[in-house]
Design an enzyme around this catalytic site. Structure first.
Site, mmCIF file in Angstrom:
data_model
loop_
_atom_site.group_PDB
_atom_site.id
_atom_site.type_symbol
_atom_site.label_atom_id
_atom_site.label_comp_id
_atom_site.label_asym_id
_atom_site.label_seq_id
_atom_site.Cartn_x
_atom_site.Cartn_y
_atom_site.Cartn_z
ATOM 1 N N SER A 282 -19.342 -23.331 7.188
ATOM 2 C CA SER A 282 -20.154 -22.149 7.449
ATOM 3 C C SER A 282 -21.138 -21.975 6.308
ATOM 4 C CB SER A 282 -19.244 -20.928 7.565
ATOM 5 O OG SER A 282 -19.964 -19.758 7.279
ATOM 6 N N GLU A 295 -15.733 -27.913 20.274
ATOM 7 C CA GLU A 295 -16.507 -26.754 20.762
ATOM 8 C C GLU A 295 -17.749 -27.207 21.514
ATOM 9 O OE1 GLU A 295 -15.301 -23.299 17.524
ATOM 10 O OE2 GLU A 295 -17.139 -24.422 17.233
#
Ligand code: ARG
Length: 465
Positions: A282, A295
């Site tokens: 992140s 994902e």
């Protein structure tokens, strides 16, 4: 370079140039140029057949084939200017051929139309891509079987309703995905049979008056069959829909698998760790390691469903035979091919980098009273009717919850309060190992069954079953 309107292959009957925006609107060369190798291969076969039946001379065929081979080299070298004014891949290559070899190049399109040409090109291209996708799928299945065999003894909770239900082996769980993927392969291979049918010779829609021999072209192009009806052959795209439908099912499976990998790699589960090379971080939260590959695969599934819907809707309501609508088959089909191939590759590459946290799996399997069914089955073996056994175990579980223990942590006296049929041998039954190894039948979760199933899966993989 631009092409004056009077040089367009179909300009004869026109008195006005094409509207500039319509030219842009109708061009497909920016996406169908990827068919170039199939187009050239189809043209070489067509010219060869025409020479064999005497429509072209041997010299004419030689010139055309040489010219096409040189164009192929140019394209692969990146030395070919694709022109929007020439609409599509077919007319770009044909115009270049005429440029290079002169008037004899104009004979290539004898007894052929772009309608049977494009249908042939797409089928040839899709046949090759299907084989590549099947190979990628097989690589993933092989990787999964390896992990399943290695984890044949690893115990995890099996879930229903997302609640811990019964212990299973991780190898068994992975082999469930192997089964789904093997069915996906079977669907791909089945669809391929209907892809590999040759439309060439159907011409625009009615066939051709030249004495063509379609068996020659079919053999040269490796087609297993020749279309029986010219109207059908230039018109239908059901083969592309079938392929995309098989891809949609495959992606549905990969999406579900992704969902599990995402859950399992979360801090809450901690069942697996996906290698750093397959995750990203992140930009704000330094602690994060995100399961991006699963994902994205889950997310890309939506595109494939969209492509399937686009193709079905494209064909719905089209009268026979060819309509320009069919030019719209390519982008959804190509996107499906690219997306599925990439997803399979990412998954197959990732699989050896998924490490298994056996302790966490086992700990989770031990919580949640997952061997309660084993206790009921134990009582049945001791002569208690199943419904009574179910109630006895239900009461035992309630007691265990109240005292904050697992079933296997209760004493024999504790357990005998619920049924005097319970003896010391119950503790083996209540163990996770005892539970999984008791399910020792074809299709069951016992480690021995998982090992045998892994061996069979490899055999089925090799046998293209
Ligand atoms: N680019 C067209 C397609 O993709 C090729 C066939 C065009 N045929 C025609 N008659 N306009 O379908």
């Amino acid at each position: 370079m631009t092409i004056p309107d009077e040089d367009k292959p179909w300009s004869g009957r026109f008195t006005r140039p094409t509207d500039e925006f319509v030219e842009q609107f109708s061009a497909s060369v920016h996406f169908d140029q990827r068919l170039y190798a199939s187009d050239i291969r189809g043209s070489i076969a067509h010219a060869t057949m025409l020479a064999q039946v005497g429509v072209l001379t041997v010299e004419e065929r030689e010139k055309i084939v040489k010219g096409l081979e040189n164009i192929l080299i140019d394209i692969e070298r990146g030395d070919f200017a694709w022109l929007r004014e020439l609409e599509d891949v077919h007319m770009n290559i044909e115009a270049r051929l005429i440029d290079r070899i002169g008037d004899v190049g104009k004979k290539l399109h004898t007894g052929r139309s772009r309608n049977d040409q494009v249908a042939t090109d797409v089928r040839l291209y899709l046949r090759g891509e299907t084989d590549a996708i099947v190979a990628a799928l097989e690589r993933l299945v092989a990787a999964l079987v390896d992990v399943a065999e290695r984890e044949a003894d690893t115990i995890m909770p099996g879930y229903t309703h997302m609640q811990p239900a019964q212990p299973v082996t991780f190898g068994h769980h992975l082999l469930a995905w192997v089964e789904m993927l093997l069915r996906d392969r079977a669907r791909m291979l089945d669809a391929r049979r209907r892809v590999n049918v040759m439309p060439l010779g159907s011409a625009a829609l009615a066939g051709t008056s030249y004495p063509i021999d379609r068996r020659i072209t079919a053999k040269l192009l490796g087609f297993d069959a020749i279309s029986e009806n010219s109207l059908d052959a230039v018109s239908d795209r059901d083969f592309a829909i079938e392929f995309t439908s098989a891809c949609a099912l495959l992606m549905m499976h990969l999406s579900r698998f992704s969902e599990e990998l995402i859950l399992w790699s979360s801090a809450q589960f901690g069942f697996v760790d996906i290698g750093d090379a397959f995750c990203t971080g992140s930009s704000i939260m330094p602690q994060k390691k995100n399961p991006d590959v699963p994902e994205l695969v889950r997310g890309k599934t939506g595109r494939i469903y969209g492509n399937l819907t686009a193709l079905l809707t494209l064909m719905k309501g089209q009268p026979l035979a060819y309509n320009r609508d069919n030019q719209e088959d390519k982008e959804p089909l190509f996107d499906t091919i690219d997306t599925v191939r990439d997803c399979l590759r990412a998954y197959a590459d990732m699989m050896p980098h998924v490490s298994v946290r056996r302790d966490a799996m086992k700990k989770a399997a031990g919580a949640g009273y997952t061997t309660a069914t084993d206790l009921a089955d134990y009582l049945v073996r001791k002569g208690v009717p199943f419904r009574d056994a179910h109630a006895i175990v239900g009461r035992s579980v309630r007691h265990a919850i109240e005292v904050g223990r697992d079933l296997g942590e209760l004493t024999l006296d504790d357990l005998r309060r619920f049924s005097d049929r319970i003896d010391n041998d119950v503790f083996q039954v209540l163990s996770l190992e005892g539970s999984v190894s008791a399910r020792n039948h074809l299709g069951g979760t016992a480690p021995a069954q998982v090992r045998a199933a892994a061996v069979r899966a490899r055999e089925r993989l090799a046998a293209k079953e």
